[in-house]
Design an enzyme around this catalytic site. Structure first.
Site, PDB file in Angstrom:
ATOM      1  N   LYS A 117     -14.167   0.241  -3.889  1.00 57.12           N
ATOM      2  CA  LYS A 117     -15.261   0.654  -2.990  1.00 57.12           C
ATOM      3  C   LYS A 117     -16.343   1.377  -3.771  1.00 57.12           C
ATOM      4  O   LYS A 117     -17.538   1.134  -3.562  1.00 57.12           O
ATOM      5  CB  LYS A 117     -14.731   1.592  -1.889  1.00 57.12           C
ATOM      6  N   HIS A 148       7.772 -26.895  -0.629  1.00 57.64           N
ATOM      7  CA  HIS A 148       7.127 -28.033  -1.277  1.00 57.64           C
ATOM      8  C   HIS A 148       5.964 -27.589  -2.163  1.00 57.64           C
ATOM      9  O   HIS A 148       5.166 -28.418  -2.599  1.00 57.64           O
ATOM     10  CB  HIS A 148       6.658 -29.030  -0.209  1.00 57.64           C
ATOM     11  N   GLU A 208       0.826  -1.209   0.000  1.00 57.43           N
ATOM     12  CA  GLU A 208       0.000   0.000   0.000  1.00 57.43           C
ATOM     13  C   GLU A 208       0.860   1.259   0.000  1.00 57.43           C
ATOM     14  O   GLU A 208       0.432   2.321  -0.450  1.00 57.43           O
ATOM     15  CB  GLU A 208      -0.928  -0.017   1.226  1.00 57.43           C
TER      16      GLU A 208
HETATM   17  O1  PA5 Z   1      -3.693   1.404   5.804  1.00 59.68           O
HETATM   18  C1  PA5 Z   1      -4.814   1.842   5.654  1.00 59.68           C
HETATM   19  O2  PA5 Z   1      -5.052   3.045   5.734  1.00 59.68           O
HETATM   20  C2  PA5 Z   1      -5.984   0.914   5.383  1.00 59.68           C
HETATM   21  O3  PA5 Z   1      -5.587  -0.409   5.298  1.00 59.68           O
HETATM   22  C3  PA5 Z   1      -7.006   1.019   6.491  1.00 59.68           C
HETATM   23  O4  PA5 Z   1      -6.393   0.715   7.711  1.00 59.68           O
HETATM   24  C4  PA5 Z   1      -8.189   0.092   6.261  1.00 59.68           C
HETATM   25  O5  PA5 Z   1      -8.780   0.364   5.030  1.00 59.68           O
HETATM   26  C5  PA5 Z   1      -9.219   0.237   7.359  1.00 59.68           C
HETATM   27  O6  PA5 Z   1      -9.638   1.554   7.440  1.00 59.68           O
HETATM   28  P1  PA5 Z   1     -10.422   2.088   8.709  1.00 59.68           P
HETATM   29  O7  PA5 Z   1      -9.526   1.938   9.894  1.00 59.68           O
HETATM   30  O8  PA5 Z   1     -10.722   3.527   8.404  1.00 59.68           O
HETATM   31  O9  PA5 Z   1     -11.665   1.252   8.853  1.00 59.68           O
END
Ligand code: PA5
Length: 444
Positions: A421, A307, A286
Site C-alpha cells: 500500500k 487434471h 494472513e
Molecule cells: O483481514 C483483514 O484485516 C484484511 O483482509 C481486511 O479485511 C481488508 O484489508 C479490508 O480492510 P477494510 O475492511 O478495512 O477495508
C-alpha cells in the site's frame, strides 16, 4: 458437526510425536480461551455465534425486505479481503450452480461483488450490468479507507445517486462504530449502517454483519449458520485431545515443524467450495505468515485440478500435505443410466450415483497421494448446508488461533499488508506521500 480424521497421516508420524503436539495445542488453547495471548484485543469472534442477538439478524432481514419492496434485483457487495471473502464463500457454497441461468421467478436479488480488485475492465463491465438492473449496494470496510472498495464505491454510488430519487435508502455501509471516512460519509448522507466490532479482525468477521447481511440478502439462512457455528464454538473450546480444532492444529504443526511440510493444500470435491478455499487461504495466510514462518496455504478443487495440479501433488517436490474438506452426502441425486451401445464403456456404472464416483475418486486419490508422500487430513461435514458451513467457519477460526499460538505467532495482526500500500500510494502520488514518491521514483 465438524469432524477431523487424521488416519491419512498415520504412516508419516509417530504417535508419540503427535501426543507432544497435542500437548502444545492444548497449551495454545488455554492461551486462546483465557485471552492471555498476543493480539488478545481481537478475540471477539470466539463468541459471535452465541452472542449475536436475534435483533441483528432481524435488522439484516429489514434491509432485505425494504429492498424487495423497491424491486431491487441486483445487490453490489463492495469489500476486499476479510470484508469480502466470507460472504462470497457462503453465497457460492449455498447457491444453485446455475442460479443465474435458470429461468423462473427469483426469490432473492442477484448478489455480485466489487471492490476486490483494481481492474478497470471489471468495473466498466459491472457498470454495464448495474445500468440494466434495479440496484442497491452494501459497502463494507472496517477501516473505511481501503483503496479498492473506496474506488468501486465512488463509482457505484455516483450511478445510484444519478439514477434513483431514494439513493440513500439503497446504500448500506458496514464499518467501524465511530471512526473512518465511510462512517463519516454514512452519517452525513443518512445511510443505514451496521458495525464491524472493534475486537473482530477482517478475516474473522464472517459471522458479523460483514458476512451476515450479504448472506441474508442472497436469501440464505443465517440463523442456521449461527446455530452450526455455536455447536463448534462449544466443541472447539473444550480442553481435550479429541477437540477437533486441537487435533487439526496439532497435526498441521507437527507436519510443518518435524517433517518440513511447508505447504498445506485445502482440497474440495465440490466446485461450490472453491471460495471456501479462498476464505481459508486468507484466514491462515494472513494469520500465520509472519516472522519468516508459517505454512503456505494453497487450495485446489478436485477432481477438476487432478487434471492440472495432480501431477505435481503426486510426484513434485515433497513439501505439502493435504486437508480434504469431506462432504459426506450430496444434496442432489443424479444416477448414471445404461446405454445399449456402451461405446463409452460406462455401463459398469449404470445405476450408480455420480457422487459414488466422486467418493471413489476421493478415496483413490487419498491412497495415491499417501503413497506419493503426501499426508492427508480430513475435515468432514455431513452435507453442504448453512448449518455445517457455520460450523466450518468457527472450526477453522478456532484452529487457526490455536495453530498460530503453537507456532509462536500473533494470529490477529497483519503488519505485512501495509508494504504494497505504501508503494502504491507513493506511485499514485497521494498527498502526504511526497517523500516516498521521490524515493520510489529514484528506484525506478
Ligand atoms: O483481514 C483483514 O484485516 C484484511 O483482509 C481486511 O479485511 C481488508 O484489508 C479490508 O480492510 P477494510 O475492511 O478495512 O477495508
Amino acid at each position: 458437526m465438524v469432524k477431523v480424521n487424521l488416519g491419512g497421516c498415520d504412516s508419516f508420524v509417530k504417535d508419540a510425536d503427535y501426543k507432544v503436539y497435542v500437548g502444545k495445542a492444548l497449551e495454545a488453547l488455554d492461551v486462546l480461551n483465557s485471552g492471555s495471548g498476543a493480539g488478545n484485543d481481537f478475540l471477539g469472534w470466539k463468541h459471535l455465534p452465541s452472542e449475536t442477538p436475534e435483533s441483528l439478524v432481524s435488522e439484516c432481514e429489514d434491509v432485505r425486505d425494504c429492498w424487495k419492496a423497491k424491486g431491487v434485483d441486483l445487490v453490489v457487495v463492495i469489500g476486499i479481503g476479510g470484508s469480502y471473502l466470507g460472504a462470497r464463500c457462503a453465497i457460492e457454497a449455498l447457491s444453485h450452480n446455475f442460479a443465474k441461468q435458470l429461468s423462473g421467478k427469483k426469490d432473492a436479488p442477484e448478489v455480485v461483488f466489487a471492490g476486490n480488485n483494481l481492474s478497470e475492465e471489471y468495473l466498466a463491465e459491472l457498470m454495464d450490468l448495474v445500468a440494466e438492473r434495479n440496484t442497491a449496494t452494501v459497502v463494507i470496510s472496517k477501516s473505511g479507507t481501503t483503496t479498492e472498495p473506496a474506488v468501486a464505491f465512488r463509482i457505484v454510488k455516483e450511478h445510484i445517486e444519478k439514477t434513483y430519487k431514494d439513493a440513500a435508502e439503497r446504500i448500506v455501509a458496514i464499518t467501524d462504530a465511530k471512526k473512518g471516512a465511510l462512517k463519516t460519509l454514512a452519517t452525513q448522507e443518512g445511510y443505514k449502517t451496521f458495525v464491524v466490532p472493534d475486537n473482530v479482525g477482517g478475516r474473522y468477521s464472517v459471522l458479523t454483519p460483514v458476512g451476515l447481511l450479504p448472506i441474508v440478502l442472497a436469501g440464505f439462512d443465517v440463523r442456521a449458520m449461527l446455530a452450526g457455528a455455536r455447536e463448534m464454538e462449544e466443541a472447539c473450546s473444550v480442553k481435550s485431545g479429541e477437540n477437533p480444532a486441537v487435533k487439526y492444529a496439532a497435526m498441521r504443526n507437527l507436519l510443518y515443524s518435524e517433517l518440513g511440510k511447508k505447504v498445506e493444500i485445502l482440497v474440495a470435491y465440490n466446485p461450490k467450495l472453491q471460495y471456501l478455499g479462498e476464505w481459508w487461504k486468507q484466514l491462515y495466510g494472513e494469520s500465520e505468515g509472519k516472522d519468516q514462518k508459517g505454512i503456505f496455504p494453497a487450495s485446489v478443487n478436485f477432481t477438476t485440478d487432478l487434471h492440472s495440479m495432480g501431477q505435481f501433488i503426486q510426484e513434485g517436490e515433497r513439501i505439502m500435505f493435504e486437508t480434504v474438506v469431506n462432504v459426506e452426502k450430496s444434496n442432489r441425486s443424479v444416477v448414471i443410466g445404461s446405454d445399449p451401445q456402451n461405446l463409452d464403456q460406462l455401463n459398469y456404472l449404470a445405476g450408480q450415483h455420480v457422487e459414488h464416483c466422486n467418493a471413489m475418486a476421493q478415496l483413490g486419490t487419498k491412497l495415491a497421494h499417501i503413497d506419493g508422500g503426501v499426508p492427508q487430513l480430513e475435515v468432514s461435514i455431513e452435507n453442504l448446508s448453512a448449518y455445517n458451513l457455520g460450523g466450518l467457519f468457527q472450526f477453522f477460526e478456532y484452529a487457526c488461533g490455536i495453530s498460530a499460538y503453537v507456532l509462536g505467532i500473533n494470529p490477529f495482526n497483519q503488519p505485512g499488508v501495509e508494504a504494497y500500500k505504501k508503494n502504491m500510494f507513493a506511485l499514485l502520488e497521494k498527498p502526504g506521500y511526497e517523500e516516498q514518491t521521490k524515493a520510489i521514483k529514484e528506484r525506478l
